[in-house]
Design a protein around this motif. Structure first.
Motif, PDB file in Angstrom:
ATOM      1  N   TYR A  80      33.173  59.709 101.048  1.00 26.27           N
ATOM      2  CA  TYR A  80      32.033  59.964 101.921  1.00 26.27           C
ATOM      3  C   TYR A  80      30.957  58.897 101.764  1.00 26.27           C
ATOM      4  CZ  TYR A  80      28.476  62.424 104.537  1.00 26.27           C
ATOM      5  OH  TYR A  80      27.538  62.745 105.459  1.00 26.27           O
ATOM      6  N   ASN A 104      38.483  61.154 109.150  1.00 26.25           N
ATOM      7  CA  ASN A 104      39.910  61.436 109.321  1.00 26.25           C
ATOM      8  C   ASN A 104      40.763  60.168 109.419  1.00 26.25           C
ATOM      9  OD1 ASN A 104      39.289  60.593 111.880  1.00 26.25           O
ATOM     10  ND2 ASN A 104      39.462  62.625 112.800  1.00 26.25           N
ATOM     11  N   TYR A 117      40.086  58.630 105.011  1.00 28.86           N
ATOM     12  CA  TYR A 117      40.694  59.299 103.843  1.00 28.86           C
ATOM     13  C   TYR A 117      42.187  59.018 103.708  1.00 28.86           C
ATOM     14  CZ  TYR A 117      36.600  61.593 101.938  1.00 28.86           C
ATOM     15  OH  TYR A 117      35.413  61.825 101.320  1.00 28.86           O
ATOM     16  N   PRO A 118      42.933  59.214 104.776  1.00 32.10           N
ATOM     17  CA  PRO A 118      44.362  58.866 104.645  1.00 32.10           C
ATOM     18  C   PRO A 118      44.582  57.381 104.349  1.00 32.10           C
ATOM     19  CG  PRO A 118      44.018  60.236 106.573  1.00 32.10           C
ATOM     20  CD  PRO A 118      42.666  59.849 106.083  1.00 32.10           C
ATOM     21  N   ARG A 178      44.153  56.543 100.652  1.00 29.98           N
ATOM     22  CA  ARG A 178      45.318  57.004  99.916  1.00 29.98           C
ATOM     23  C   ARG A 178      46.499  56.032 100.069  1.00 29.98           C
ATOM     24  NH1 ARG A 178      46.596  61.570  97.568  1.00 29.98           N
ATOM     25  NH2 ARG A 178      44.555  62.511  97.381  1.00 29.98           N
ATOM     26  N   TRP A 194      38.992  59.828  88.936  1.00 32.13           N
ATOM     27  CA  TRP A 194      38.249  61.042  89.273  1.00 32.13           C
ATOM     28  C   TRP A 194      36.997  61.105  88.425  1.00 32.13           C
ATOM     29  CZ3 TRP A 194      38.873  64.704  93.037  1.00 32.13           C
ATOM     30  CH2 TRP A 194      40.065  64.631  93.762  1.00 32.13           C
ATOM     31  N   LYS A 243      30.348  68.248  91.967  1.00 34.69           N
ATOM     32  CA  LYS A 243      31.565  68.162  92.780  1.00 34.69           C
ATOM     33  C   LYS A 243      32.485  67.100  92.189  1.00 34.69           C
ATOM     34  CE  LYS A 243      28.769  68.790  96.936  1.00 34.69           C
ATOM     35  NZ  LYS A 243      28.274  68.078  98.111  1.00 34.69           N
ATOM     36  N   PRO A 244      33.744  67.420  91.985  1.00 40.03           N
ATOM     37  CA  PRO A 244      34.675  66.400  91.504  1.00 40.03           C
ATOM     38  C   PRO A 244      34.931  65.391  92.617  1.00 40.03           C
ATOM     39  CG  PRO A 244      35.842  68.418  92.000  1.00 40.03           C
ATOM     40  CD  PRO A 244      34.384  68.709  92.220  1.00 40.03           C
ATOM     41  N   ARG A 245      34.822  64.115  92.280  1.00 43.15           N
ATOM     42  CA  ARG A 245      34.977  63.103  93.336  1.00 43.15           C
ATOM     43  C   ARG A 245      36.002  62.063  92.925  1.00 43.15           C
ATOM     44  NH1 ARG A 245      29.124  63.703  94.727  1.00 43.15           N
ATOM     45  NH2 ARG A 245      29.346  64.655  96.780  1.00 43.15           N
ATOM     46  N   GLU A 285      45.482  67.831  95.467  1.00 44.33           N
ATOM     47  CA  GLU A 285      44.530  66.735  95.427  1.00 44.33           C
ATOM     48  C   GLU A 285      43.862  66.547  96.786  1.00 44.33           C
ATOM     49  OE1 GLU A 285      46.040  63.341  92.967  1.00 44.33           O
ATOM     50  OE2 GLU A 285      44.674  62.278  94.318  1.00 44.33           O
ATOM     51  N   ILE A 286      44.662  66.514  97.826  1.00 40.41           N
ATOM     52  CA  ILE A 286      44.077  66.328  99.153  1.00 40.41           C
ATOM     53  C   ILE A 286      43.191  67.507  99.505  1.00 40.41           C
ATOM     54  CG2 ILE A 286      44.657  66.222 101.615  1.00 40.41           C
ATOM     55  CD1 ILE A 286      47.015  64.459 100.868  1.00 40.41           C
ATOM     56  N   SER A 325      41.359  69.408  97.451  1.00 37.16           N
ATOM     57  CA  SER A 325      40.037  69.377  96.816  1.00 37.16           C
ATOM     58  C   SER A 325      39.215  68.199  97.337  1.00 37.16           C
ATOM     59  CB  SER A 325      40.160  69.342  95.290  1.00 37.16           C
ATOM     60  OG  SER A 325      40.961  68.277  94.886  1.00 37.16           O
ATOM     61  N   GLU A 326      39.915  67.126  97.672  1.00 36.41           N
ATOM     62  CA  GLU A 326      39.222  65.980  98.242  1.00 36.41           C
ATOM     63  C   GLU A 326      38.557  66.360  99.572  1.00 36.41           C
ATOM     64  OE1 GLU A 326      41.085  61.696  98.046  1.00 36.41           O
ATOM     65  OE2 GLU A 326      41.647  62.630  99.936  1.00 36.41           O
ATOM     66  N   VAL A 335      35.415  68.647  99.126  1.00 34.67           N
ATOM     67  CA  VAL A 335      34.207  67.908  98.768  1.00 34.67           C
ATOM     68  C   VAL A 335      33.697  67.113  99.969  1.00 34.67           C
ATOM     69  CG1 VAL A 335      33.276  66.108  97.279  1.00 34.67           C
ATOM     70  CG2 VAL A 335      34.864  67.770  96.353  1.00 34.67           C
ATOM     71  N   LEU A 336      34.623  66.535 100.706  1.00 32.54           N
ATOM     72  CA  LEU A 336      34.220  65.757 101.889  1.00 32.54           C
ATOM     73  C   LEU A 336      33.464  66.633 102.887  1.00 32.54           C
ATOM     74  CD1 LEU A 336      34.389  63.299 103.857  1.00 32.54           C
ATOM     75  CD2 LEU A 336      36.516  64.282 104.684  1.00 32.54           C
ATOM     76  N   ASP A 363      31.932  69.354 102.351  1.00 31.88           N
ATOM     77  CA  ASP A 363      30.653  69.687 101.722  1.00 31.88           C
ATOM     78  C   ASP A 363      29.639  68.555 101.903  1.00 31.88           C
ATOM     79  OD1 ASP A 363      30.037  72.083 100.443  1.00 31.88           O
ATOM     80  OD2 ASP A 363      29.520  70.941  98.624  1.00 31.88           O
ATOM     81  N   ASP A 364      30.097  67.342 101.603  1.00 39.16           N
ATOM     82  CA  ASP A 364      29.216  66.169 101.732  1.00 39.16           C
ATOM     83  C   ASP A 364      28.756  65.979 103.175  1.00 39.16           C
ATOM     84  OD1 ASP A 364      29.225  65.464  99.104  1.00 39.16           O
ATOM     85  OD2 ASP A 364      30.919  64.078  99.261  1.00 39.16           O
ATOM     86  N   MET A 365      29.709  66.141 104.089  1.00 39.40           N
ATOM     87  CA  MET A 365      29.356  65.938 105.491  1.00 39.40           C
ATOM     88  C   MET A 365      28.322  66.959 105.940  1.00 39.40           C
ATOM     89  SD  MET A 365      33.078  65.015 107.080  1.00 39.40           S
ATOM     90  CE  MET A 365      32.658  64.578 108.761  1.00 39.40           C
ATOM     91  N   ASP A 416      26.113  68.410 103.989  1.00 39.99           N
ATOM     92  CA  ASP A 416      24.842  68.053 103.349  1.00 39.99           C
ATOM     93  C   ASP A 416      24.128  66.947 104.128  1.00 39.99           C
ATOM     94  OD1 ASP A 416      25.196  69.881 101.426  1.00 39.99           O
ATOM     95  OD2 ASP A 416      25.847  68.482  99.856  1.00 39.99           O
ATOM     96  N   GLY A 417      24.937  66.066 104.706  1.00 45.23           N
ATOM     97  CA  GLY A 417      24.331  64.939 105.408  1.00 45.23           C
ATOM     98  C   GLY A 417      23.784  65.308 106.779  1.00 45.23           C
ATOM     99  N   GLU A 474      34.652  67.191 114.001  1.00 47.24           N
ATOM    100  CA  GLU A 474      34.686  65.759 113.738  1.00 47.24           C
ATOM    101  C   GLU A 474      35.989  65.355 113.042  1.00 47.24           C
ATOM    102  OE1 GLU A 474      30.823  64.404 112.330  1.00 47.24           O
ATOM    103  OE2 GLU A 474      31.817  62.585 111.597  1.00 47.24           O
ATOM    104  N   LEU A 475      36.412  66.192 112.120  1.00 44.46           N
ATOM    105  CA  LEU A 475      37.664  65.881 111.416  1.00 44.46           C
ATOM    106  C   LEU A 475      38.871  66.012 112.346  1.00 44.46           C
ATOM    107  CD1 LEU A 475      37.074  67.495 107.935  1.00 44.46           C
ATOM    108  CD2 LEU A 475      37.209  65.079 108.486  1.00 44.46           C
ATOM    109  N   LEU A 485      45.593  65.118 111.312  1.00 48.04           N
ATOM    110  CA  LEU A 485      45.128  64.615 110.018  1.00 48.04           C
ATOM    111  C   LEU A 485      46.277  64.643 109.010  1.00 48.04           C
ATOM    112  CD1 LEU A 485      42.802  63.558 108.393  1.00 48.04           C
ATOM    113  CD2 LEU A 485      42.056  65.893 107.956  1.00 48.04           C
TER     114      LEU A 485
END
Lengths: 115, 321
Positions: free
Chosen positions: A37, A53, A56-57, A60, A72, A78-80, B20-21, B23-24, B27-28, B30-32, B34-35, B52-53, B59
């Protein structure tokens, strides 16, 4: 109506043109580690619009190709997942930059010739 | 809502990426949120972010990297063609077999029609499943229909040679052969009681069944194999479209297998109706064993004939390899 279709075609072409430059743009911002982000925000501020969208891919995939490395950070709330250029990636980035300026120069030459 | 979105994205991704994807993305999102402008309500924010996603399936396919197909564009045309051929042959084969059946059967017409539709449906379904399964397997392993090998980088030498007119395998013949095989297979499987010798006796038609139904039942699998092998041969020929050495060898091999199996079956005395054996021995100078021997010879001669012709064409038009 006709205008709309023209716009649609044009938009598609612009998207296509942009698509090839996304990777270069992303790599340029990853000398310092960034998470997804923060990278979007950073790039938007600098005038390069990129959507989550797509990004992110892509991150990876680049990691899988060994161009990026990740870690990580679980210290915050928040874990990032942070990404940055790997050593190999830095080399790739420089070569891409060279290729980009070659293309730029050549295309510019062609366009100018037209005028 | 957010969890539902994440679930929709990750549910078809490989298991090790899922968490992993997931939790990623969490957070994303969440961040979006917040912004965003704080004047918006929580729900409006979620709605906006998810829009938006975009479509979770899109995806997910971006995460996956390549599109997945059951039968992809490389195979689709061939698939469609083979599917049409198979379904058509089954339809015609079963219809003809049942047509015969209805002439000689004592059953009521209504019952026959019911059975006919049932058989047709189940056979078509079987055929379609097999064809789809085989093609899906080819797709999954990226095996080329043309060469039967893993697809490699394209090279001009892979271009098929311009076929000699005589090297082209006639589709019509193959389709005809498939239909015949389907007709006989249907008769053996669903209406074995009507196969027999019909003869005039006084006013009416007299009938002796040829087969011993109980004996036959034990060999159904082998009979099925014989005919499906034959159908398979024809399908391979249709797909390939022209004679090559490989096709010739495969055809010969399958021919031999099919002939061996059929000879094996006709020598099992169990499958014949004992009444007919006696009748034949009674009314004709040849013994029943003789007839079987002659049939066997015929099968062998036909198999050899077909194989030689296939090999000849394979060598002549197939070039090296």
């Amino acid at each position: 109506m006709e205008n709309n279709i023209d716009d649609l075609v044009l938009n598609g072409l612009i998207q296509e043109l942009r698509r090839g430059t996304i990777i270069l743009a992303v790599l340029s911002q990853l000398k310092q580690p960034q998470y997804g982000y923060s990278l979007i925000v950073l790039m938007n501020e600098k005038g390069f619009d990129i959507e989550a969208n797509t990004l992110y891919p892509l991150l990876r995939r680049l990691e899988k190709q060994g161009i990026l490395e990740s870690f990580w950070d679980t210290d915050g709330t928040k874990p990032r997942k942070y990404y940055r250029l790997s050593e190999y990636g830095e080399g790739v980035y420089l070569k891409l930059c060279a290729a980009w300026s070659d293309i730029n120069r050549a295309v510019k030459h062609l366009i100018d010739e037209e005028e | 809502m957010i969890d539902r979105y994440i679930y929709a994205v990750t549910k078809k991704l490989p298991r090790k990426l899922k968490n992993e994807i997931g939790s990623e993305l969490k957070v994303l999102i969440d961040d979006m949120m917040d912004g965003m402008d704080n004047a918006l309500s929580e729900e409006e924010k979620v709605d906006k972010v998810l829009r938006e996603l975009g479509n979770p399936q899109e995806l997910a396919s971006r995460y996956r990297g390549k599109e997945r197909y059951l039968i992809g564009p490389n195979y689709f045309d061939k698939y469609l063609f083979v599917m049409k051929t198979v379904v058509l042959s089954i339809f015609i084969g079963i219809s003809v077999a049942w047509g015969f059946g209805s002439i000689f059967s004592i059953e009521s017409i209504a019952g026959m029609i019911g059975d006919y539709i049932g058989t047709l449906l189940s056979a078509t379904l079987q055929g379609a499943t097999w064809v789809t399964g085989i093609f899906a397997l080819l797709e999954y392993n990226e095996i080329s229909v043309e060469t039967g090998m893993k697809q490699k980088a394209w090279d001009p030498s892979q271009l098929p040679e311009l076929p000699d007119k005589k090297a082209i395998i006639s589709r019509g013949e193959s389709i005809f052969a498939i239909m015949i095989a389907t007709i006989i297979l249907t008769l053996f499987f669903f209406l074995p009681e009507i196969i027999g010798i019909y003869y005039k006796a006084g006013d009416g038609l007299n009938f002796i069944p040829l087969l011993n139904l109980e004996g036959l039942a034990r060999f159904k699998v082998i009979i099925f194999l014989v005919f499906t092998t034959n159908i398979l041969i024809e399908l391979i020929k249709i797909i390939k479209g022209r004679w090559t050495m490989k096709i010739a060898i495969i055809t010969t091999l399958l021919n031999v297998i099919s002939a061996t199996l059929s000879i094996n079956v006709i020598y099992k005395i169990d499958i014949w109706n004992s009444e007919i054996v006696q009748k034949i021995e009674q009314y004709t100078p040849v013994s029943f064993e003789r007839i079987i021997l002659i049939t066997t010879a015929a099968i062998i001669i036909i198999t050899i004939g077909e194989s030689v012709s296939a090999l000849y064409k394979g060598i002549k038009y197939g070039g090296k390899k």
